[in-house]
Design an enzyme around this catalytic site. Structure first.
Site, PDB file in Angstrom:
ATOM      1  N   ALA A  66       0.933  -1.164  -0.139  1.00  0.00           N
ATOM      2  CA  ALA A  66      -0.093   0.078   0.120  1.00  0.00           C
ATOM      3  C   ALA A  66       0.871   1.246   0.090  1.00  0.00           C
ATOM      4  O   ALA A  66       1.991   1.164   0.442  1.00  0.00           O
ATOM      5  CB  ALA A  66      -0.890  -0.205   1.448  1.00  0.00           C
ATOM      6  N   GLY A 111       0.577  -5.013   0.845  1.00  0.00           N
ATOM      7  CA  GLY A 111      -0.453  -5.196   0.076  1.00  0.00           C
ATOM      8  C   GLY A 111      -0.273  -5.870  -1.207  1.00  0.00           C
ATOM      9  O   GLY A 111      -1.069  -6.389  -1.679  1.00  0.00           O
ATOM     10  N   GLU A 114      -0.455  -9.419  -0.469  1.00  0.00           N
ATOM     11  CA  GLU A 114      -1.956  -9.587  -0.371  1.00  0.00           C
ATOM     12  C   GLU A 114      -2.807  -9.812  -1.575  1.00  0.00           C
ATOM     13  O   GLU A 114      -3.548 -10.573  -1.733  1.00  0.00           O
ATOM     14  CB  GLU A 114      -2.679  -8.636   0.491  1.00  0.00           C
ATOM     15  CG  GLU A 114      -1.705  -8.685   2.184  1.00  0.00           C
ATOM     16  CD  GLU A 114      -2.247  -7.522   3.182  1.00  0.00           C
ATOM     17  OE1 GLU A 114      -1.757  -6.434   2.561  1.00  0.00           O
ATOM     18  OE2 GLU A 114      -2.782  -7.894   4.125  1.00  0.00           O
ATOM     19  N   GLU A 134       4.142  -5.065   7.460  1.00  0.00           N
ATOM     20  CA  GLU A 134       3.583  -4.201   8.344  1.00  0.00           C
ATOM     21  C   GLU A 134       3.830  -4.040   9.747  1.00  0.00           C
ATOM     22  O   GLU A 134       3.715  -2.843  10.075  1.00  0.00           O
ATOM     23  CB  GLU A 134       1.947  -4.579   8.125  1.00  0.00           C
ATOM     24  CG  GLU A 134       1.411  -4.395   6.862  1.00  0.00           C
ATOM     25  CD  GLU A 134       1.525  -5.443   6.021  1.00  0.00           C
ATOM     26  OE1 GLU A 134       2.498  -6.421   6.297  1.00  0.00           O
ATOM     27  OE2 GLU A 134       0.723  -5.765   5.014  1.00  0.00           O
TER      28      GLU A 134
END
Ligand code: CO8
Length: 260
Positions: A66, A111, A114, A134
Site C-alpha cells: 500500500a 498489500g 496480499e 506491516e
C-alpha cells in the site's frame, strides 16, 4: 472509464492487468484501488475473458505494498476505511468468476503480497521477494494478509512471516507453497500465458464451478462442502459442455467446448 494506473490487454480470451506505477514500485494508493475495483467489474462482466493474469510494470516490483506516503497520516477511522476499501477490492478479485493468475515479477510486499494471495494461482520470477512487513510500520496486514496467508501456508508459517516482517525469496516462497512455480523474469508472462491456455482449453463452466466450490468449501465443514460439490457436479450434467466432453472422450476426438 479510462485508467491512469492500470492497463488491460486481452489476447485470445486471456486478460492481463498490469499495475502501471513503476516509479513508486506500483504501490497501491486509493486511486489505484478505485481503478482496480472498476476494472475488475469490467472483467467480471466480460464474456471474452476466460482467464485473468495480474502483473506489475517494470522489472523490479509486482507491487511494493500500500502507498505508505498516503497512509502515514491516517487516523483510526480513515485507516479502517482504507483497509475496508482494499479488502472489498481484493474480495472482488478473489471472488471473480474467472480463474486468476498472479505473475509476480519482483517485490510483492505488504498489500502486494496480499494482492497475489487474492489470486487463484501464483507464479513468480526468480527476482521476486515476498513479505508482510506491516508490523515494522506499526500496523497489521490490512488487505487480507492475516486471513489469506494462514489459509494458504498454514498458521505457523504465516505467523512467523507476519510477526517478523521478514522478506523471503522464491526458494522459500516455493517451499512453503506461497508460489506454484518460479521462472526467469523474461519467461514469466509467457509461462503465465501457457498456464492460462491450459486452463482455457477445458470446459469454462466446469473450471469456474470448480473454483467456486473450492473457495466456498474452504469456509464450510467437510460435510457441507461435499454436499455443495454434489450439487454442482449434478448441475453440470445439464450443460452442453458435459455432453460434448464425454462424447469427445468416448469417440476419441478433441472436445469443442462452447461455454454453455
Ligand atoms: N509506498 C509508497 N512509496 C513506495 C512504496 C510504498 N509501499 N514502496 C516503494 N515506494 C517508493 C519509494 O518511496 C521510492 O520513491 P522515491 O523515488 O520518490 O524516493 C520509490 O518507490 C523507489 O523505491 P526505493 O528507492 O525504496 O527502492 P529500493 O530498491 O531502495 O527498495 C523496497 C525497494 C525494499 C521495496 C523499498 O521500496 C520498500 O521497502 N518499500 C516499502 C515496502 C513496504 O513496507 N510495503 C508494505 C507497505 S504497508 C502495506 O502494504 C499495508 C497493506 C494494508 C494496508 C491497510 C490499510 C490500513
Amino acid at each position: 472509464m479510462t485508467y491512469e494506473f492500470l492497463s488491460l490487454d486481452v489476447q485470445s480470451g486471456i486478460g492481463t492487468i498490469t499495475i502501471e506505477r513503476p516509479k513508486m514500485l506500483n504501490a497501491l494508493s486509493s486511486d489505484v484501488l478505485l481503478e482496480l475495483g472498476s476494472l475488475l467489474r469490467e472483467v467480471e462482466k466480460s464474456n471474452t475473458i476466460d482467464v485473468l493474469m495480474i502483473t506489475g510494470s517494470g522489472e523490479k516490483a509486482f507491487v511494493a505494498g500500500a502507498d505508505i506516503s498516503e497512509m502515514k497520516d491516517k487516523n483510526a477511522i480513515s485507516g479502517k476505511k482504507f483497509s475496508q476499501e482494499g479488502n472489498n477490492v481484493f474480495a472482488q478479485l478473489a471472488n471473480l468468476t474467472q480463474p486468476t493468475i498472479a505473475c509476480i515479477n519482483g517485490f510483492a510486499l505488504g498489500g502486494g503480497c496480499e494482492l497475489a494471495l487474492a489470486c487463484d494461482i501464483r507464479l513468480a520470477s526468480t527476482n521476486a521477494k515476498f513479505g508482510q512487513p506491516e508490523v515494522g510500520l506499526g500496523i497489521v496486514p490490512g488487505f487480507g494478509g492475516t486471513q489469506r496467508l494462514p489459509r494458504l501456508v498454514g498458521a505457523g508459517i504465516a505467523k512467523e512471516l507476519i510477526f517478523t516482517g521478514k522478506v523471503i525469496g522464491t526458494d522459500e516462497a516455493h517451499r512453503i507453497g506461497l508460489v506454484n512455480h518460479v521462472y526467469n523474469q523474461d519467461e514469466l508472462l509467457e509461462e503465465g500465458m501457457k498456464l492460462a491456455k491450459s486452463i482455457q482449453k477445458n470446459a469454462y463452466l466446469a473450471v469456474t464451478s470448480s473454483k467456486a466450490v473450492i473457495d466456498s468449501g474452504l469456509d464450510m465443514s467437510l460435510e457441507n462442502g461435499l454436499k455443495y460439490e454434489a450439487e454442482v457436479f449434478g448441475a453440470l450434467f445439464a450443460t452442453n459442455d458435459q455432453k460434448e466432453g464425454m462424447d469427445a472422450f468416448v469417440n476419441k476426438r478433441k472436445p469443442n467446448f462452447t461455454k454453455d
